[in-house]
Design a protein around this motif. Structure first.
Motif, PDB file in Angstrom:
ATOM      1  N   GLY A  37       0.797  -1.224   0.000  1.00  9.33           N
ATOM      2  CA  GLY A  37       0.000   0.000   0.000  1.00  9.33           C
ATOM      3  C   GLY A  37       0.824   1.264   0.000  1.00  9.33           C
ATOM      4  O   GLY A  37       0.274   2.360   0.148  1.00  9.33           O
ATOM      5  N   GLY A  38       2.139   1.120  -0.170  1.00  6.28           N
ATOM      6  CA  GLY A  38       3.018   2.292  -0.139  1.00  6.28           C
ATOM      7  C   GLY A  38       3.724   2.438   1.185  1.00  6.28           C
ATOM      8  O   GLY A  38       3.645   1.575   2.060  1.00  6.28           O
TER       9      GLY A  38
ATOM     10  N   ASP B 282      -6.913   5.221   4.322  1.00  5.59           N
ATOM     11  CA  ASP B 282      -8.242   5.804   4.494  1.00  5.59           C
ATOM     12  C   ASP B 282      -8.632   6.712   3.334  1.00  5.59           C
ATOM     13  O   ASP B 282      -9.780   7.154   3.251  1.00  5.59           O
ATOM     14  CB  ASP B 282      -8.301   6.589   5.811  1.00  5.59           C
ATOM     15  CG  ASP B 282      -8.125   5.694   7.028  1.00  5.59           C
ATOM     16  OD1 ASP B 282      -8.772   4.641   7.077  1.00  5.59           O
ATOM     17  OD2 ASP B 282      -7.329   6.051   7.922  1.00  5.59           O
ATOM     18  N   ASP B 283      -7.664   6.978   2.436  1.00  5.63           N
ATOM     19  CA  ASP B 283      -7.935   7.840   1.289  1.00  5.63           C
ATOM     20  C   ASP B 283      -8.615   7.098   0.140  1.00  5.63           C
ATOM     21  O   ASP B 283      -9.146   7.731  -0.780  1.00  5.63           O
ATOM     22  CB  ASP B 283      -6.623   8.442   0.782  1.00  5.63           C
ATOM     23  CG  ASP B 283      -5.616   7.361   0.370  1.00  5.63           C
ATOM     24  OD1 ASP B 283      -5.401   6.427   1.162  1.00  5.63           O
ATOM     25  OD2 ASP B 283      -5.048   7.462  -0.736  1.00  5.63           O
ATOM     26  N   LEU B 284      -8.600   5.784   0.172  1.00  7.48           N
ATOM     27  CA  LEU B 284      -9.137   4.993  -0.929  1.00  7.48           C
ATOM     28  C   LEU B 284     -10.593   4.599  -0.674  1.00  7.48           C
ATOM     29  O   LEU B 284     -10.977   4.360   0.472  1.00  7.48           O
ATOM     30  CB  LEU B 284      -8.304   3.726  -1.121  1.00  7.48           C
ATOM     31  CG  LEU B 284      -6.820   3.947  -1.457  1.00  7.48           C
ATOM     32  CD1 LEU B 284      -6.089   2.612  -1.464  1.00  7.48           C
ATOM     33  CD2 LEU B 284      -6.675   4.645  -2.807  1.00  7.48           C
ATOM     34  N   PRO B 285     -11.408   4.500  -1.728  1.00  5.42           N
ATOM     35  CA  PRO B 285     -12.818   4.138  -1.550  1.00  5.42           C
ATOM     36  C   PRO B 285     -13.015   2.814  -0.812  1.00  5.42           C
ATOM     37  O   PRO B 285     -13.931   2.685   0.009  1.00  5.42           O
ATOM     38  CB  PRO B 285     -13.335   4.049  -2.997  1.00  5.42           C
ATOM     39  CG  PRO B 285     -12.441   4.956  -3.776  1.00  5.42           C
ATOM     40  CD  PRO B 285     -11.089   4.830  -3.138  1.00  5.42           C
ATOM     41  N   ASP B 286     -12.142   1.816  -1.100  1.00  9.51           N
ATOM     42  CA  ASP B 286     -12.261   0.523  -0.421  1.00  9.51           C
ATOM     43  C   ASP B 286     -11.214   0.353   0.666  1.00  9.51           C
ATOM     44  O   ASP B 286     -11.000  -0.744   1.177  1.00  9.51           O
ATOM     45  CB  ASP B 286     -12.163  -0.625  -1.426  1.00  9.51           C
ATOM     46  CG  ASP B 286     -10.752  -0.814  -1.968  1.00  9.51           C
ATOM     47  OD1 ASP B 286      -9.907   0.099  -1.806  1.00  9.51           O
ATOM     48  OD2 ASP B 286     -10.482  -1.880  -2.557  1.00  9.51           O
ATOM     49  N   LEU B 287     -10.561   1.474   1.043  1.00  8.71           N
ATOM     50  CA  LEU B 287      -9.564   1.506   2.114  1.00  8.71           C
ATOM     51  C   LEU B 287      -8.389   0.557   1.859  1.00  8.71           C
ATOM     52  O   LEU B 287      -7.654   0.210   2.783  1.00  8.71           O
ATOM     53  CB  LEU B 287     -10.216   1.188   3.467  1.00  8.71           C
ATOM     54  CG  LEU B 287     -11.493   1.991   3.789  1.00  8.71           C
ATOM     55  CD1 LEU B 287     -12.031   1.601   5.155  1.00  8.71           C
ATOM     56  CD2 LEU B 287     -11.221   3.489   3.736  1.00  8.71           C
ATOM     57  N   GLY B 288      -8.229   0.143   0.605  1.00 12.48           N
ATOM     58  CA  GLY B 288      -7.104  -0.719   0.226  1.00 12.48           C
ATOM     59  C   GLY B 288      -7.417  -2.204   0.238  1.00 12.48           C
ATOM     60  O   GLY B 288      -6.543  -3.033  -0.047  1.00 12.48           O
TER      61      GLY B 288
ATOM     62  N   ALA C  12     -17.979  -5.605   5.355  1.00 14.83           N
ATOM     63  CA  ALA C  12     -17.860  -6.057   3.967  1.00 14.83           C
ATOM     64  C   ALA C  12     -16.400  -6.104   3.519  1.00 14.83           C
ATOM     65  O   ALA C  12     -16.006  -6.998   2.755  1.00 14.83           O
ATOM     66  CB  ALA C  12     -18.662  -5.137   3.043  1.00 14.83           C
ATOM     67  N   LEU C  13     -15.586  -5.156   3.995  1.00 17.34           N
ATOM     68  CA  LEU C  13     -14.176  -5.132   3.618  1.00 17.34           C
ATOM     69  C   LEU C  13     -13.394  -6.219   4.348  1.00 17.34           C
ATOM     70  O   LEU C  13     -12.493  -6.841   3.771  1.00 17.34           O
ATOM     71  CB  LEU C  13     -13.585  -3.752   3.905  1.00 17.34           C
ATOM     72  CG  LEU C  13     -14.229  -2.588   3.141  1.00 17.34           C
ATOM     73  CD1 LEU C  13     -13.538  -1.272   3.489  1.00 17.34           C
ATOM     74  CD2 LEU C  13     -14.193  -2.819   1.634  1.00 17.34           C
ATOM     75  N   ILE C  14     -13.752  -6.447   5.601  1.00 19.60           N
ATOM     76  CA  ILE C  14     -13.109  -7.526   6.363  1.00 19.60           C
ATOM     77  C   ILE C  14     -13.431  -8.870   5.726  1.00 19.60           C
ATOM     78  O   ILE C  14     -12.571  -9.749   5.610  1.00 19.60           O
ATOM     79  CB  ILE C  14     -13.571  -7.494   7.833  1.00 19.60           C
ATOM     80  CG1 ILE C  14     -13.138  -6.176   8.486  1.00 19.60           C
ATOM     81  CG2 ILE C  14     -12.998  -8.685   8.606  1.00 19.60           C
ATOM     82  CD1 ILE C  14     -13.799  -5.899   9.817  1.00 19.60           C
ATOM     83  N   GLU C  15     -14.679  -9.032   5.259  1.00 26.07           N
ATOM     84  CA  GLU C  15     -15.082 -10.273   4.606  1.00 26.07           C
ATOM     85  C   GLU C  15     -14.289 -10.522   3.327  1.00 26.07           C
ATOM     86  O   GLU C  15     -13.996 -11.667   2.979  1.00 26.07           O
ATOM     87  CB  GLU C  15     -16.581 -10.229   4.295  1.00 26.07           C
ATOM     88  CG  GLU C  15     -17.459 -10.392   5.524  1.00 26.07           C
ATOM     89  CD  GLU C  15     -18.936 -10.320   5.198  1.00 26.07           C
ATOM     90  OE1 GLU C  15     -19.281  -9.739   4.131  1.00 26.07           O
ATOM     91  OE2 GLU C  15     -19.745 -10.817   6.001  1.00 26.07           O
ATOM     92  N   LYS C  16     -13.921  -9.456   2.626  1.00 28.33           N
ATOM     93  CA  LYS C  16     -13.100  -9.616   1.420  1.00 28.33           C
ATOM     94  C   LYS C  16     -11.768 -10.279   1.753  1.00 28.33           C
ATOM     95  O   LYS C  16     -11.290 -11.153   1.027  1.00 28.33           O
ATOM     96  CB  LYS C  16     -12.844  -8.253   0.767  1.00 28.33           C
ATOM     97  CG  LYS C  16     -13.980  -7.732  -0.076  1.00 28.33           C
ATOM     98  CD  LYS C  16     -13.533  -6.490  -0.844  1.00 28.33           C
ATOM     99  CE  LYS C  16     -14.603  -6.022  -1.818  1.00 28.33           C
ATOM    100  NZ  LYS C  16     -14.143  -4.874  -2.633  1.00 28.33           N
ATOM    101  N   ILE C  17     -11.149  -9.838   2.843  1.00 24.10           N
ATOM    102  CA  ILE C  17      -9.867 -10.417   3.259  1.00 24.10           C
ATOM    103  C   ILE C  17     -10.059 -11.869   3.659  1.00 24.10           C
ATOM    104  O   ILE C  17      -9.264 -12.741   3.296  1.00 24.10           O
ATOM    105  CB  ILE C  17      -9.254  -9.612   4.423  1.00 24.10           C
ATOM    106  CG1 ILE C  17      -9.154  -8.124   4.079  1.00 24.10           C
ATOM    107  CG2 ILE C  17      -7.879 -10.178   4.789  1.00 24.10           C
ATOM    108  CD1 ILE C  17      -8.301  -7.811   2.877  1.00 24.10           C
ATOM    109  N   VAL C  18     -11.105 -12.148   4.415  1.00 25.84           N
ATOM    110  CA  VAL C  18     -11.397 -13.524   4.828  1.00 25.84           C
ATOM    111  C   VAL C  18     -11.590 -14.416   3.604  1.00 25.84           C
ATOM    112  O   VAL C  18     -11.076 -15.539   3.535  1.00 25.84           O
ATOM    113  CB  VAL C  18     -12.640 -13.568   5.741  1.00 25.84           C
ATOM    114  CG1 VAL C  18     -13.053 -15.013   6.014  1.00 25.84           C
ATOM    115  CG2 VAL C  18     -12.384 -12.839   7.049  1.00 25.84           C
ATOM    116  N   ASP C  19     -12.337 -13.918   2.616  1.00 22.80           N
ATOM    117  CA  ASP C  19     -12.622 -14.697   1.409  1.00 22.80           C
ATOM    118  C   ASP C  19     -11.366 -14.989   0.586  1.00 22.80           C
ATOM    119  O   ASP C  19     -11.340 -15.948  -0.193  1.00 22.80           O
ATOM    120  CB  ASP C  19     -13.651 -13.967   0.539  1.00 22.80           C
ATOM    121  CG  ASP C  19     -15.036 -13.961   1.156  1.00 22.80           C
ATOM    122  OD1 ASP C  19     -15.291 -14.774   2.062  1.00 22.80           O
ATOM    123  OD2 ASP C  19     -15.871 -13.125   0.736  1.00 22.80           O
TER     124      ASP C  19
END
Length: 282
Positions: free
Chosen positions: A60-61, A109-115, A147-154
């Protein structure tokens, strides 16, 4: 307030040495312009880990949108994401012949999906090039968005870690946008989805024993299975001061208390960090 320049005890004096493995790890990281928490966080175990041919990659930089008082990572306005970074990380893992890898990131926190999307791409790229590597991810709180945490889990890493960092009372003092209960909710969401859940505590920030024990109870209630506890070390004079150097005996006592509370695995010691011997947690 305790002096910000307490004298370090003997057990915190580190012997710096490097080997061929250290040089090779440094070469791979430098040539690919990768970020590691080993460097940005001034980790005291860098020599030991790099000599073993292991490293914790930071994606993420190098600039974080938050400014926690304990952290040495640069804060400010980040650059756009490097779309080639996931591939470069995956290739580096293969070149380093790693069996277990830890990935962390700055807050975005600047990104729409927070990275979160970048995280998932990185995990998938690692699996694609390194099918036998086990993966641990040390994630930000994603503002508590399920929803974002679920993406990482998936994306199915083997371990998902999110650090509580300190006790409830000190959280507003040393963490910037983070919230104690939000961090617990992140850990709970992960644990409820059957992924091994891990967190870390820094000691020496001014916490009291009962507060540390209460934090252990809160983590267990959130389903946290693995706990790391280490001594906070002030990165620079501009950071939050060390209030106490915790004794070896106290670290041992805290480990006993954590095991009594049902943690499956506990690392507790002055130089312990979130990713220290992380492969053992598998």
């Amino acid at each position: 307030m305790a002096s910000p320049y307490l004298k370090k005890p003997e057990w915190l004096k580190i012997r710096l040495a490097n080997t061929e493995e250290f040089a090779q790890t440094e070469k791979i990281i430098t040539e690919r312009h990768l970020n590691t928490i080993c460097i940005s966080g001034k980790c005291p175990n860098r020599c030991e880990c790099w000599n073993r041919g292991t490293a914790t990659f930071m994606i993420g930089g190098e600039i974080c949108t938050r400014s926690c008082k304990f952290c040495n990572t640069l804060s400010g306005k980040p650059k756009p994401l490097d779309v080639n970074e996931p591939g470069k990380v995956a290739e580096s893992i293969k070149l380093m012949h790693l069996r277990h890898v830890v990935i962390t990131s700055v807050d975005r926190d600047d990104l729409p999906d927070l990275g979160a999307g970048h995280w998932c791409t990185t995990i998938h790229k690692i699996k694609e090039l390194n099918p036998d590597v086990t993966i641990e991810v040390l994630i930000p709180d994603f503002q508590g968005k399920v929803a974002l945490i679920e993406k990482i889990v998936d994306a199915s890493p083997n371990v998902i870690s999110h650090n509580i960092e300190t006790v409830r009372r000190l959280t507003p003092v040393v963490r910037s946008a983070a919230n104690y209960d939000k961090s617990l909710s992140v850990l709970y969401e992960i644990s409820q989805r059957g992924i091994k859940t891990k967190s870390g505590l820094m000691l020496g920030l001014g916490e009291k024993m009962n507060e540390v024990l209460d934090t252990m109870d809160d983590l267990r209630a959130a389903g946290c299975a693995v706990l790391t506890m280490g001594q906070y070390l002030q990165p620079t004079r501009n950071h939050y001061p060390v209030h106490q150097y915790v004794s070896l005996e106290m670290f041992a006592h805290y480990k006993e208390e954590a095991i009594k509370r049902g943690f499956q695995y506990v690392e507790s010691g002055p130089l312990v960090r979130s990713s220290y011997y992380a492969e053992k947690h598998i």
